[in-house]
Design a protein around this motif. Structure first.
Motif, PDB file in Angstrom:
ATOM      1  N   LEU A   1      -5.583   4.013   0.825  1.00 40.27           N
ATOM      2  CA  LEU A   1      -4.578   4.266  -0.213  1.00 40.27           C
ATOM      3  C   LEU A   1      -3.325   3.436   0.067  1.00 40.27           C
ATOM      4  CD1 LEU A   1      -5.068   8.119  -0.236  1.00 40.27           C
ATOM      5  CD2 LEU A   1      -5.761   6.551  -2.047  1.00 40.27           C
ATOM      6  N   PRO A   2      -2.504   3.225  -0.973  1.00 44.66           N
ATOM      7  CA  PRO A   2      -1.298   2.396  -0.757  1.00 44.66           C
ATOM      8  C   PRO A   2      -0.321   3.045   0.220  1.00 44.66           C
ATOM      9  CG  PRO A   2      -1.284   3.406  -2.928  1.00 44.66           C
ATOM     10  CD  PRO A   2      -2.640   3.639  -2.358  1.00 44.66           C
ATOM     11  N   GLY A   3       0.430   2.193   0.915  1.00 45.56           N
ATOM     12  CA  GLY A   3       1.337   2.668   1.945  1.00 45.56           C
ATOM     13  C   GLY A   3       2.498   3.493   1.420  1.00 45.56           C
ATOM     14  N   GLU A   4       2.842   3.271   0.173  1.00 48.41           N
ATOM     15  CA  GLU A   4       4.003   3.983  -0.374  1.00 48.41           C
ATOM     16  C   GLU A   4       3.758   5.489  -0.403  1.00 48.41           C
ATOM     17  OE1 GLU A   4       5.184   2.547  -4.183  1.00 48.41           O
ATOM     18  OE2 GLU A   4       7.149   3.485  -4.043  1.00 48.41           O
ATOM     19  N   LEU A   5       2.479   5.860  -0.272  1.00 45.35           N
ATOM     20  CA  LEU A   5       2.140   7.276  -0.271  1.00 45.35           C
ATOM     21  C   LEU A   5       2.780   8.022   0.906  1.00 45.35           C
ATOM     22  CD1 LEU A   5       0.334   8.560  -2.369  1.00 45.35           C
ATOM     23  CD2 LEU A   5      -1.499   8.611  -0.693  1.00 45.35           C
ATOM     24  N   ILE A   6       3.015   7.309   1.999  1.00 45.06           N
ATOM     25  CA  ILE A   6       3.542   7.967   3.200  1.00 45.06           C
ATOM     26  C   ILE A   6       4.964   8.488   2.962  1.00 45.06           C
ATOM     27  CG2 ILE A   6       3.921   7.745   5.686  1.00 45.06           C
ATOM     28  CD1 ILE A   6       1.024   7.313   4.959  1.00 45.06           C
ATOM     29  N   PRO A   7       5.900   7.641   2.505  1.00 41.70           N
ATOM     30  CA  PRO A   7       7.232   8.188   2.224  1.00 41.70           C
ATOM     31  C   PRO A   7       7.220   9.229   1.105  1.00 41.70           C
ATOM     32  CG  PRO A   7       7.117   5.860   1.626  1.00 41.70           C
ATOM     33  CD  PRO A   7       5.883   6.170   2.388  1.00 41.70           C
TER      34      PRO A   7
ATOM     35  N   PRO B   1      -1.371   8.836   9.074  1.00 42.41           N
ATOM     36  CA  PRO B   1      -0.922   7.795   8.136  1.00 42.41           C
ATOM     37  C   PRO B   1      -1.776   6.533   8.211  1.00 42.41           C
ATOM     38  CG  PRO B   1       0.578   7.954   9.985  1.00 42.41           C
ATOM     39  CD  PRO B   1      -0.383   9.090  10.122  1.00 42.41           C
ATOM     40  N   ILE B   2      -2.257   6.223   9.409  1.00 41.07           N
ATOM     41  CA  ILE B   2      -3.026   4.983   9.574  1.00 41.07           C
ATOM     42  C   ILE B   2      -4.344   5.094   8.810  1.00 41.07           C
ATOM     43  CG2 ILE B   2      -4.054   3.445  11.279  1.00 41.07           C
ATOM     44  CD1 ILE B   2      -1.377   3.627  12.271  1.00 41.07           C
TER      45      ILE B   2
ATOM     46  N   THR C   1      -3.760   5.058   4.946  1.00 39.66           N
ATOM     47  CA  THR C   1      -3.403   3.775   4.322  1.00 39.66           C
ATOM     48  C   THR C   1      -4.546   2.773   4.385  1.00 39.66           C
ATOM     49  OG1 THR C   1      -2.368   3.174   6.413  1.00 39.66           O
ATOM     50  CG2 THR C   1      -0.909   3.895   4.647  1.00 39.66           C
ATOM     51  N   ARG C   2      -5.627   3.124   5.070  1.00 38.79           N
ATOM     52  CA  ARG C   2      -6.784   2.238   5.038  1.00 38.79           C
ATOM     53  C   ARG C   2      -7.384   2.244   3.626  1.00 38.79           C
ATOM     54  NH1 ARG C   2      -9.973   3.440  10.066  1.00 38.79           N
ATOM     55  NH2 ARG C   2      -8.037   2.719  11.001  1.00 38.79           N
TER      56      ARG C   2
END
Lengths: 519, 232
Positions: B154-160, B147-148, B151-152
């Motif tokens: 891409l947007p963080g919302e991609l994780i959930p 995930p780290i 998100t470097r």
């Protein structure tokens, strides 16, 4: 409180059949004893040998002991069952006067008791003399004279006593003498304080200039403010010597204490004879552990509760936090600036936790241990899992559940069952929000406000970038407003999975139907 | 003339076997994470040695699965381009007609059954479901694995999003396998109790003629001049 319901359901599924079986057939418990492999010899070695500060076995001590020794998880509330099957029973110290002279009592029972038993004949001799308590009643009756009838004895017995006394009243002055002897025997059942005794003590201790110098140079006032004691919880219940049981004579004999603290520590166990449950809890506390190490600064009963002017500590509730602040000043200062502390001290809310709500009052555990850490989510969840309460304060109603559903929360609830600290750390409530310095999330200086959140993430994920914190949905369930992309994907699968699987099952059903129809 | 014809090559047998083992491993280590509050889930996690071990097992299986899918896709494309394989798995218009035909047959509207080629529409559906599902699972799986790094860029919302997609897609795949695949390969009256052709590579001439008549006829035509070879 969804979590609790879940826990109860789980308990019912797993433990209830066992418990039910146990209660129906008590001999089953023996099988469980065999399962744990716990033998009485292990316990006979004493709690001290097992690493506890004192040599007393309590249920909360035996449960972790079984865990450590046999690897079997036993609920604290079930331990007594096991102990009983080993033939152990709860031992509560009997209340006995310090002044008891056992040899004198034995002598009295041998020589004097038979004489009383013989007379007066009208009194059922077994009943009255074998029971010194009743003899005391008799003595009171004699003092008041035969007309008195307001004794709390069953009617039949009272009739017998009165009748007997009327008959013998005139010529039994020696009986009066004997009865007064009986009265010297300790009667510990009486809970009423003796106002006379208090007055006797106050004759000296009511003098506000009375004081004593200790060898250490400390000067201690011996003044007891009469109104303060009368207004205290013990005011009309205890007499002075109930606690100061070592005072047997006037003037008092000198005591071997060099400092005031030594005196207080020596008096530490005075409360135990009545408050035994809290005393045993205290034995498991971090405070007692310090005392057992010889640290005299560790708090004693009187340090929190006071001595002569004991009043309930939770009225008002803020008093509790102020009590802890006497020693824990620094933390208390931080707490008073937190969202909880400000609400409490500002009088805005009675829902916020005071020190003892999290740390408990007597069995205060060491918060640096794994045993403490693993229960943190449930500790916070106690309030933050209450949806109505959260709505009242404008906090997400899913604040607790959303944590448990997330990666961290799921890991922590699995780690919770580990005996020792697991090798990797997973974020608990306090790791992001802080402990005593918890602030409102919206406040600009909050650790977890969006602008600061990346720093919190970087504590564990040092390479986290600015994008990373938005992976966390801030304790909210995904919704059209909160996280539209997540919500859409969730919705898609909610429709897609039943559609596909339903379609396939339908075709299987049709296929089978056709096979049957063909036959 | 032997009673059996060859249906699968050794490569296909091995690939199916690997998919089967990895699918079971992934489901076994994945679902306890999705439903971690269940007692059975806790039992599995405990048995595997804790949540950390379960996660590592899941990740290693996932990496192997990703490698398998990559090898499969690249070799199939390679073989198609070099004309070493026929595009028998590619869906055609006939598959949709077959599906409608079979549905009419099941409903009793007609007595005519569809005649299938090498793979029928159900097998194609399952194959493409597996391939496309695997691509989603692998992509979201790696997003959750790193995930780290993700998100470097891409947007963080991609994780959930990846978490929801991964867990639901996995559930879908599992449900399809335990209903559709288990029915077609084990419980359906045609193959009960066990259609072993994917393990042995062979299928009885009779079953081939019944279930894949078009392919059988094509094989007959191909093999008539020289009776020796029956490979595809």
């Amino acid at each position: 409180m969804e979590q609790d319901e879940k826990a109860i359901r789980r308990w019912k599924q797993v433990r209830w059949p066992e418990v039910k079986k146990n209660s129906q057939r008590p001999e089953r418990t023996i099988v469980f004893v065999d399962e744990t492999g716990l033998s009485e010899r292990d316990l006979r070695e004493g709690a001290q040998a097992a690493g506890f500060p004192t040599d007393l076995w309590t249920c909360p001590r035996v449960a972790p002991f079984i865990w450590a020794r046999c690897g079997v998880h036993y609920e604290v509330s079930r331990v007594w069952r096991l102990l009983r099957s080993l033939g152990w029973t709860p031992q509560k110290p009997e209340r006995r006067a310090v002044e008891r002279n056992e040899r004198e009592i034995q002598r009295w029972i041998k020589k004097q008791q038979p004489r009383i038993q013989k007379s007066p004949p009208a009194i059922s001799s077994e009943q009255s003399a074998a029971n010194p308590q009743k003899a005391c009643y008799t003595e009171q009756l004699l003092r008041r004279g035969p007309a008195s009838s307001d004794l709390y004895l069953p009617v039949r017995e009272r009739d017998v006593i009165e009748k007997g006394l009327e008959m013998k009243w005139a010529r039994s002055t020696w009986f009066l003498l004997l009865c007064s002897l009986v009265a010297v025997l300790p009667s510990t059942a009486a809970k009423q304080s003796d106002p006379q005794e208090v007055e006797t003590c106050l004759a000296c201790h009511g003098d506000s200039t009375l004081e004593i110098s200790l060898p250490s140079g400390e000067v201690r006032s011996l003044y007891v403010e009469p109104t303060a004691f009368a207004a205290s919880i013990h005011g009309n219940k205890l007499a002075c010597t109930d606690c100061h049981a070592d005072i047997t004579e006037i003037p008092h004999s000198s005591k071997p204490f060099r400092t005031l603290r030594e005196f207080s520590v020596a008096y530490y166990e005075a409360c135990k004879s009545c408050h035994f449950a809290n005393y045993t809890k205290l034995l498991d506390s971090a405070h007692y552990a310090r005392l057992a190490q010889g640290d005299q600064r560790a708090p004693l009963c009187v340090d929190c509760h006071g001595a002569h002017s004991i009043t309930p500590l939770n009225k008002p509730r803020s008093q509790l936090s102020k009590t802890c602040a006497k020693c824990h000043q620094e933390i208390s200062g931080v707490y008073s600036q937190s969202v909880h502390g400000r609400a409490l001290l500002g009088g805005n809310s009675q829902d916020v936790p005071v020190c003892t709500d999290c740390h408990r009052s007597h069995d205060i555990a060491d918060p640096r241990t794994w045993n403490w850490r693993r229960n943190i989510p449930q500790l916070c969840g106690g309030c933050h899992g209450n949806r109505e309460l959260m709505v009242k304060y404008g906090i997400s109603r899913d604040v607790f559940q959303s944590y448990l559903d997330d990666f961290h929360g799921m890991t922590s609830s699995l780690y919770r069952e580990e005996k020792a600290a697991p090798p990797t750390i997973t974020a608990l409530c306090t790791d992001c929000h802080g402990v005593h310095d918890i602030t409102k999330v919206q406040e600009p200086n909050s650790r977890v406000v969006k602008a600061n959140l990346v720093k919190v993430c970087q504590q564990c994920h040092p390479d986290a970038s600015e994008n990373f914190p938005s992976a966390w949905l801030s304790h909210y369930e995904a919704s059209w407003k909160q996280a539209p992309l997540v919500y859409m994907v969730e919705l898609f699968y909610k429709i897609f999975i039943p559609f596909i699987v339903g379609g396939l099952i339908l075709q299987i059903g049709l296929n089978l139907w056709r096979v049957v129809a063909n036959r | 003339m032997s009673d059996y014809v060859r249906r699968f090559t050794l490569r296909q047998i091995i690939q199916h076997f690997c998919v089967m083992v990895l699918f079971i491993l992934l489901a076994l280590t994945g679902f306890p994470q999705k439903f971690s509050e269940g007692d059975w889930a806790r039992w599995i996690i405990q048995t595997l040695g804790g949540i950390d071990q379960t996660r590592w097992l899941h990740r290693y299986s996932g990496i192997l699965f990703a490698a398998l899918v990559a090898v499969h896709i690249q070799s199939e494309i390679f073989r198609l381009v070099l004309r070493r394989a026929s595009p028998a798995m590619v869906p055609t218009g006939k598959d949709f007609q077959d599906a409608v035909k079979m549905l009419r047959y099941y409903l009793g509207l007609s007595d005519e059954q569809a005649r299938f080629g090498r793979y029928d529409y159900r097998q194609k559906f399952e194959y493409w479901g597996l391939v496309l599902g695997s691509v989603i699972m692998i992509a979201t799986g790696f997003i959750l694995y790193f995930p780290i790094a993700v998100t470097r860029f891409l947007p963080g919302e991609l994780i959930p999003v990846a978490k929801i997609a991964h867990s639901n897609e996995g559930l879908l795949a599992f449900l399809v396998v335990i209903t559709w695949h288990i029915f077609n390969a084990h419980l359906s009256p045609d193959s009960f109790p066990f259609d072993a052709s994917i393990f042995t590579g062979k299928i009885s001439r009779e079953k081939m003629e019944k279930e894949h008549p078009l392919e059988y006829e094509r094989m007959q035509e191909l093999t008539r001049p020289a009776e020796s070879s029956q490979d595809d």
